[in-house]
Design an enzyme around this catalytic site. Structure first.
Site, PDB file in Angstrom:
ATOM      1  CB  CYS A  34      -7.013 -45.684 -77.272  1.00 17.94           C
ATOM      2  SG  CYS A  34      -7.748 -47.240 -76.744  1.00 17.94           S
ATOM      3  CD  GLU A  47      -7.835 -50.107 -73.066  1.00 12.48           C
ATOM      4  OE1 GLU A  47      -7.624 -49.073 -73.723  1.00 12.48           O
ATOM      5  OE2 GLU A  47      -8.831 -50.276 -72.346  1.00 12.48           O
ATOM      6  CD  GLU A  98     -12.867 -50.768 -73.138  1.00 12.71           C
ATOM      7  OE1 GLU A  98     -12.166 -51.073 -74.116  1.00 12.71           O
ATOM      8  OE2 GLU A  98     -13.317 -49.626 -72.942  1.00 12.71           O
TER       9      GLU A  98
END
Length: 610
Positions: A385, A317, A301
């Site tokens: 999130c 992200e 990530e």
């Protein structure tokens, strides 16, 4: 050291509560946020057990913890978003629901101040043993929510919960106590917020201590035991003062840099300044996509190697784009340079905004720059999130528009708005900004100081802009340029007006040759908006089955009925077939199909262009 200190400006942010947005671009999105996104996130937190976890931890319900150990943070982020909405417009029903949830959170707090529902319910002996388990990360989001809710409502219950937790952490960790390296940074920047809300200096000093713990071999837990990730994954490989390049998990890294900038701003100590400048250059110049996206790899990530920026597999992200706003806003306030506000703008209109559908209830976790048709927004994630981060980011946008400088004020983001500012010398100034940005580069600013006075107004000239015209009081003033700003330094009287016209041509963007994925390709940008092609506008084309002539020309057309109202760019490909580029943030809101930002380019005059 003196040279470093000179770079610190310590501008003051302007709370979004002092900014009223009345903007054709942002206001509809804020209405959708209030009417759809926040209720959607609240209901999802209820349905998935995130809220009831607190009731269980507080002994108000029976049962086990549901979901991931970091799920507390989603509830906190939604509460923060609720607080921002309540600051703009009180809503009795929404406030009552927030108060109910806050009561459950308060019940879940243990007598010593500890608060993490997962450990209370499932592993009370495991508290503070694995630095990867997000205990302080959760606490950081609690603190941010508490500060926001207190500022919105004046109610102290959640703030007192946050202070008890911070006091607990301060009692367990610190000089002469236990070491700790939080696996996912967040607590550090939150503690600075808590210091600003309470005036308690030991909170920012605790944040500084936590930053200083990194890079000294204190880390223990799942991350540190994973040989595939290693210490750079959570930025524990070198002391923060020695950071030279961005590494590891993208969100964790940028939250760290945000906290470092906060510490410089709050303390006036330039110790982290050089590290911040180094890592910013490394991030933005070698590891950021044209959309502002960062972190190309799904595996971690985060980051891999310089110029590794694949398009179809780009991770990017949504939380990382939002984190870039946080970091670059702090950098702008700390160092007084418009280049940081340029990055904030790039994220606002591209990397972050693409994370949410026009309907406000579908979300991207990953934001690739190309898709063959299989990538779509979804209603929720097991790790959610990104939706909850959007829920708190969007309603606070007004705080990025203006700043108070040492000698006046700065206009950083151009949106139709009214603002009330108090300058460093105590003078109150009301501003009214009128614009059709980002579709039009004309900006009109009405200045209303409480009394005529001399001060400077800084107007950011975006990095994409190659030409501009400015007038003040009917005449073209002599304007200095400084760090990306036009500086109008003069005596201002009530009713004075400034008109800034930014040239907004269609810009063809070419990547550096080191970016293998974009060699022989071109991207298109107009103003702050990056564009892409979608299959739904090109039923006769196949994925990557077309190319742009290097001399392609474009026609600009605003379509108020398309995708909530967008300006499109019309051109033709090398074979004369029509092309319609739409804003990248708006893709995947219609029929599924391919999407591309970077288009193959071929030599040609663009004879078929508009």
């Amino acid at each position: 050291m003196a040279e470093q200190q000179a770079r610190i400006h310590a501008w003051q942010g302007v709370s979004f509560t002092g900014v009223t947005i009345d903007d054709q671009f942002w206001l509809p999105r804020l209405k959708v946020l209030r009417q759809t996104t926040l209720p959607d996130c609240l209901s999802k937190c209820e349905e998935t057990g995130r809220i009831n976890n607190f009731a269980k931890a507080g002994g108000l319900l029976e049962g086990h913890y549901e979901g991931k150990y970091y799920n507390d943070s989603d509830v906190y982020k939604v509460l923060e978003g609720v607080a921002y909405v309540l600051m703009s417009e009180r809503d009795a029903a929404l406030e009552a629901e927030a108060d109910r949830i806050i009561g459950l959170i308060s019940a879940a707090q243990e007598a010593d101040g500890y608060l993490c529902a997962y450990f209370t319910l499932e592993n009370p002996e495991g508290k503070w043993t694995d630095m990867e388990k997000h205990e302080m990360y959760n606490g950081g989001h609690l603190i941010e929510a508490a500060v926001a809710y207190y500022e919105a409502t004046g109610k102290r219950e959640l703030l007192e919960v946050a202070c008890r937790l911070a006091d607990h952490i301060d009692g367990v960790f610190g000089p002469g106590k236990r070491h700790w390296v939080e696996g996912h940074e967040e607590i550090e920047l939150a503690l600075v917020k808590l210091y600003r809300a309470t005036g308690t200096e030991r909170y920012w000093k605790l944040a500084l201590w936590l930053l200083e713990e990194r890079g000294h071999g204190h880390g223990k837990g799942a991350i540190w035991d994973n040989p595939e990730w290693g210490l750079p994954y959570c930025q524990d490989d070198v002391p923060v003062r020695e950071i030279k390049q961005v590494t590891g998990h993208a969100v964790r890294a940028v939250y760290l840099y945000t906290a470092m900038a906060d510490i410089v701003h709050a303390s006036g100590d330039s110790a982290y300044a050089e590290a911040l400048h180094r890592v910013w250059i490394h991030t933005v110049e070698r590891n950021m996509y044209v959309t502002g996206g960062i972190g190309p790899s799904r595996h971690n990530e985060g980051f891999t190697s310089d110029y590794d920026l694949p398009n179809e597999t780009a991770y990017c992200e949504t939380c990382a784009a939002i984190a870039m706003v946080f970091w670059n806003h702090r950098m702008n306030l700390t160092f007084g340079d418009g280049k940081y506000a340029d990055v904030v703008e790039r994220e606002m209109y591209n990397g972050a905004l693409s994370g949410i559908s026009l309907s406000g209830d579908q979300y991207f976790y990953e934001n690739p720059l190309a898709s063959q048709g299989g990538h779509h927004r979804v209603p929720w994630f097991e790790t959610s999130c990104c939706p909850t981060n959007l829920a708190r980011f969007l309603p606070s946008l007004g705080q990025y528009a203006y700043a108070v400088t040492e000698d006046g004020l700065a206009v950083n983001q151009y949106m139709n708005s009214e603002a009330e500012l108090r300058l460093a010398g105590g003078l109150d100034v009301r501003l009214k900004l009128s614009t059709r940005y980002p579709w039009d580069g004309r900006i009109e600013l009405e200045v209303n100081p409480a009394a005529s006075a001399e001060f400077s107004i800084r107007l950011r000239v975006p990095e994409w802009c190659s030409g501009y015209r400015v007038e003040a009081g009917g005449a073209g003033p002599e304007a200095l340029t400084d760090k990306g700003y036009l500086v109008l330094d003069r005596k201002w009287s009530p009713g004075d007006k400034v008109v800034l016209e930014l040239d907004m041509p269609v810009n063809k963007v070419r990547a550096r040759p080191e970016v293998e994925a974009d060699r022989g390709r071109v991207a298109v940008q107009r103003g702050p908006v990056v564009y892409c092609l979608e299959q739904t506008d090109h039923p006769g084309l196949s994925y990557d089955g077309y190319s742009m002539p290097s001399g392609a020309k474009f026609r600009v057309e605003h379509l108020p009925e398309l995708l909530g109202g967008v300006t499109v760019l019309l051109s033709r490909d090398k074979d004369g077939r029509p092309l319609r580029f739409i804003p990248y943030y708006a893709w995947d809101n219609r029929e599924p199909g391919f999407m591309q930002v970077w288009v193959r380019e071929r030599e040609g005059s663009g004879l078929y262009g508009y």
